[in-house]
Design a protein around this motif. Structure first.
Motif, PDB file in Angstrom:
ATOM      1  N   ALA A 318       0.763  -1.149  -0.374  1.00 42.58           N
ATOM      2  CA  ALA A 318       0.157  -0.123  -0.203  1.00 42.58           C
ATOM      3  C   ALA A 318       0.889   1.325   0.115  1.00 42.58           C
ATOM      4  O   ALA A 318       2.062   1.191   0.368  1.00 42.58           O
ATOM      5  N   PHE A 319       0.646   2.321  -1.200  1.00 41.71           N
ATOM      6  CA  PHE A 319       1.192   3.732  -0.700  1.00 41.71           C
ATOM      7  C   PHE A 319       0.435   4.885  -0.218  1.00 41.71           C
ATOM      8  O   PHE A 319      -1.122   4.832  -1.435  1.00 41.71           O
ATOM      9  N   ALA A 320       0.938   6.063   0.333  1.00 36.08           N
ATOM     10  CA  ALA A 320       0.418   6.656   0.959  1.00 36.08           C
ATOM     11  C   ALA A 320       1.067   7.448   0.841  1.00 36.08           C
ATOM     12  O   ALA A 320       2.333   7.891   0.806  1.00 36.08           O
ATOM     13  N   ALA A 321       0.674   8.330  -0.242  1.00 32.78           N
ATOM     14  CA  ALA A 321       1.661   9.907  -0.600  1.00 32.78           C
ATOM     15  C   ALA A 321       1.014  10.806   0.208  1.00 32.78           C
ATOM     16  O   ALA A 321       0.159  11.189   0.680  1.00 32.78           O
ATOM     17  N   THR A 322       2.278  12.024   0.773  1.00 28.55           N
ATOM     18  CA  THR A 322       2.025  12.662   1.013  1.00 28.55           C
ATOM     19  C   THR A 322       2.011  14.583   0.571  1.00 28.55           C
ATOM     20  O   THR A 322       3.569  14.642  -0.242  1.00 28.55           O
ATOM     21  N   THR A 323       1.542  15.163   1.012  1.00 27.05           N
ATOM     22  CA  THR A 323       1.982  16.691   0.224  1.00 27.05           C
ATOM     23  C   THR A 323       1.658  17.321   0.891  1.00 27.05           C
ATOM     24  O   THR A 323       1.234  17.608   2.672  1.00 27.05           O
ATOM     25  N   ILE A 351      -6.893  11.967   2.270  1.00 29.30           N
ATOM     26  CA  ILE A 351      -7.961  11.605   1.510  1.00 29.30           C
ATOM     27  C   ILE A 351      -7.806  10.488   1.075  1.00 29.30           C
ATOM     28  O   ILE A 351      -6.662   9.938   0.640  1.00 29.30           O
ATOM     29  N   ASP A 352      -9.026  10.297   0.128  1.00 31.04           N
ATOM     30  CA  ASP A 352      -9.546   9.190  -0.319  1.00 31.04           C
ATOM     31  C   ASP A 352      -9.385   9.161  -1.421  1.00 31.04           C
ATOM     32  O   ASP A 352     -10.015   9.869  -2.479  1.00 31.04           O
ATOM     33  N   PRO A 353      -8.515   8.699  -1.855  1.00 26.21           N
ATOM     34  CA  PRO A 353      -8.005   9.701  -3.761  1.00 26.21           C
ATOM     35  C   PRO A 353      -9.330   8.843  -4.984  1.00 26.21           C
ATOM     36  O   PRO A 353      -9.880   9.672  -5.844  1.00 26.21           O
ATOM     37  N   ALA A 354     -10.102   7.923  -4.985  1.00 24.83           N
ATOM     38  CA  ALA A 354     -11.149   7.464  -5.115  1.00 24.83           C
ATOM     39  C   ALA A 354     -12.355   8.484  -4.724  1.00 24.83           C
ATOM     40  O   ALA A 354     -12.731   8.700  -5.927  1.00 24.83           O
ATOM     41  N   SER A 376       6.146  17.628  -6.672  1.00 22.86           N
ATOM     42  CA  SER A 376       4.622  17.691  -6.554  1.00 22.86           C
ATOM     43  C   SER A 376       3.922  16.906  -6.840  1.00 22.86           C
ATOM     44  O   SER A 376       4.317  15.675  -7.227  1.00 22.86           O
ATOM     45  N   LEU A 377       2.975  16.360  -6.349  1.00 17.43           N
ATOM     46  CA  LEU A 377       2.268  14.889  -6.591  1.00 17.43           C
ATOM     47  C   LEU A 377       1.427  15.526  -8.429  1.00 17.43           C
ATOM     48  O   LEU A 377       0.621  16.497  -8.068  1.00 17.43           O
ATOM     49  N   ASP A 378       1.112  14.345  -8.866  1.00 18.11           N
ATOM     50  CA  ASP A 378       0.933  14.807 -10.248  1.00 18.11           C
ATOM     51  C   ASP A 378      -0.857  14.179 -10.210  1.00 18.11           C
ATOM     52  O   ASP A 378      -1.076  12.873  -9.588  1.00 18.11           O
ATOM     53  N   ILE A 388      -4.111  10.178   0.442  1.00 20.21           N
ATOM     54  CA  ILE A 388      -3.304  10.969   0.617  1.00 20.21           C
ATOM     55  C   ILE A 388      -3.352  11.771   1.582  1.00 20.21           C
ATOM     56  O   ILE A 388      -4.600  11.643   2.565  1.00 20.21           O
ATOM     57  N   VAL A 389      -2.242  12.178   2.628  1.00 22.44           N
ATOM     58  CA  VAL A 389      -2.188  13.025   3.823  1.00 22.44           C
ATOM     59  C   VAL A 389      -0.939  13.996   3.480  1.00 22.44           C
ATOM     60  O   VAL A 389      -0.828  14.380   2.765  1.00 22.44           O
ATOM     61  N   PHE A 390      -2.490  15.039   3.749  1.00 18.62           N
ATOM     62  CA  PHE A 390      -2.392  16.442   3.200  1.00 18.62           C
ATOM     63  C   PHE A 390      -1.997  17.506   4.779  1.00 18.62           C
ATOM     64  O   PHE A 390      -2.447  17.182   5.752  1.00 18.62           O
ATOM     65  N   VAL A 391      -0.220  18.134   4.871  1.00 16.45           N
ATOM     66  CA  VAL A 391      -0.143  19.064   5.642  1.00 16.45           C
ATOM     67  C   VAL A 391      -0.749  20.981   5.142  1.00 16.45           C
ATOM     68  O   VAL A 391       0.042  21.040   3.790  1.00 16.45           O
TER      69      VAL A 391
END
Length: 394
Positions: A318-323, A351-354, A376-378, A388-391
């Motif tokens: 599983a992959f959780a991206a942070t931005t 955030i749930d990407p779907a 940055s995230l595409d 997606i984890v957002f700060v």
């Protein structure tokens, strides 16, 4: 639109993040968008504590030298050495100077002190011995499995014959070789011979594993195999350094990611009976989609360690991206993913990407980084993340 976006997001907690993950996850990749920002390492520490206390995780692997990390693991598991010592010598890329990394290692040591060995947390590095100035020399990595095997098997190579092939260590670590392939030793006859030796030593470790693990221990065998794997990877990397083709830098990136993926694969295998593993690194090392970059006017493409290990593990990865949103005067435009997420009420959100994709009523544009340290995230590839984890503000 606002209501739908808010439906896609939750206030960040460790539990909110793991709610998006498959129960079959054995390796969770948690990415950071840039290095050197303590907020992302502090968030990682919070996630890891939750994973340990509520999800059965027993190990963490970070983007740091896999061999140097052995000293850190010895400290957190058995108290070998000192905290100051492992922070100064157990990390690459300057990561030992991070207060959040120091907090992580201190917490792991405290957690382990009252627990039996099979329940203790383990620490791994999954990067190769690579710095911006170039790769380490292969001597320490190759002589370790040679010494291990020589105690139990008759080998075709003596330590003296290996020393002759290595030559001077300074020649292997010449920083000029990073940009000038003619300065690299990676394709000399001696280097080619060492690559064969590394391959043969790894084969001997595999072929004699039942005898060797019984004569020593599974942990000692694993460390010898780690050194042999690293030696082979380093020698491949040095060969790539000596390549004069225009694709040289792209090749080196591919080789580094392959080393990372091999290390993650071995870690997951070793930890299989104990619990899942958290891997922490830059988003670009853990993402599933192909990485792109321009360097010296050349377009480069490569697959990340996460993409590679994902092909092995399937839904067990599983992959959780942070931005992030604002960083001082660097405020994301409203038509970017980060600008949109900045409208959320949470200082930190998951955030749930779907659901995010379902909430969008317009095409978002990629954020232009303010400097070279940030990717940055595409928005077009967020469907390849599990969360997606957002700060909002760093």
């Amino acid at each position: 639109m606002t209501t739908s976006l808010r439906d896609a997001a939750r206030r960040f907690t460790g539990g909110a993040l793991t709610a998006f993950l498959s129960p079959s996850t054995r390796l969770l990749g948690l990415g950071e968008p840039t290095h050197g920002v303590e907020a992302f390492l502090e968030l990682r520490n919070e996630v890891f504590r939750h994973l340990v206390e509520h999800e059965g995780y027993r190990s963490i692997a970070i983007e740091s030298d896999c061999l140097a990390a052995l000293a850190v693991d010895a400290y957190v598991t058995d108290g070998t050495g000192t905290l100051d010592g492992v922070m100064s010598g157990g990390f690459s890329h300057g990561f030992g100077a991070s207060p959040a990394n120091r907090e992580l290692i201190g917490w792991m040591r405290a957690y382990n002190q009252q627990r039996p060995p099979h329940e203790r947390l383990r620490f791994y590095g999954f990067d190769g011995p690579l710095e911006m100035t170039g790769p380490a020399g292969p001597r320490p990595a190759l002589t370790a499995p040679h010494h291990y095997l020589a105690a139990h098997l008759d080998l075709a190579w003596s330590r003296e014959s290996l020393d002759e092939l290595f030559g001077s260590d300074e020649r292997w670590t010449n920083p000029a070789a990073m940009m000038d392939p003619t300065q690299s030793l990676g394709r000399t006859p001696e280097a080619k011979e060492l690559r064969l030796v590394a391959d043969d030593l790894r084969a001997l470790l595999t072929a004699h594993a039942p005898h060797l693990t019984a004569a020593t221990s599974p942990d000692e065998w694993w460390r010898a195999d780690l050194h042999a794997r690293t030696a082979a990877g380093l020698l491949r990397y040095h060969a790539g350094m000596a390549d004069t083709a225009p694709t040289r830098i792209g090749t080196l990136m591919c080789l580094r990611e392959a080393m990372m993926a091999d290390n993650l694969d071995a870690i997951v295998g070793r930890e299989a009976r104990r619990g899942p593993t958290l891997a922490f690194a830059h988003n670009r090392h853990l993402q599933r989609d192909k990485s792109h970059m321009h360097f010296a006017g050349l377009p480069l493409q490569w697959w990340s360690a996460g993409a590679i290990i994902g092909t092995h593990l399937g839904d067990r990865y599983a992959f959780a991206a942070t931005t992030f949103g604002a960083r001082g005067s660097d405020v994301p435009p409203s038509d970017t993913l980060e600008g949109l997420l900045s409208t959320l009420p949470h200082a930190r959100a998951v955030i749930d990407p779907a659901r995010l994709a379902a909430a969008l009523d317009r095409k978002l544009t990629p954020r232009l980084p303010a400097d070279h340290t940030y990717f940055s995230l595409d928005p077009a590839t967020t469907d390849q993340t599990d969360a997606i984890v957002f700060v909002k503000d760093i």
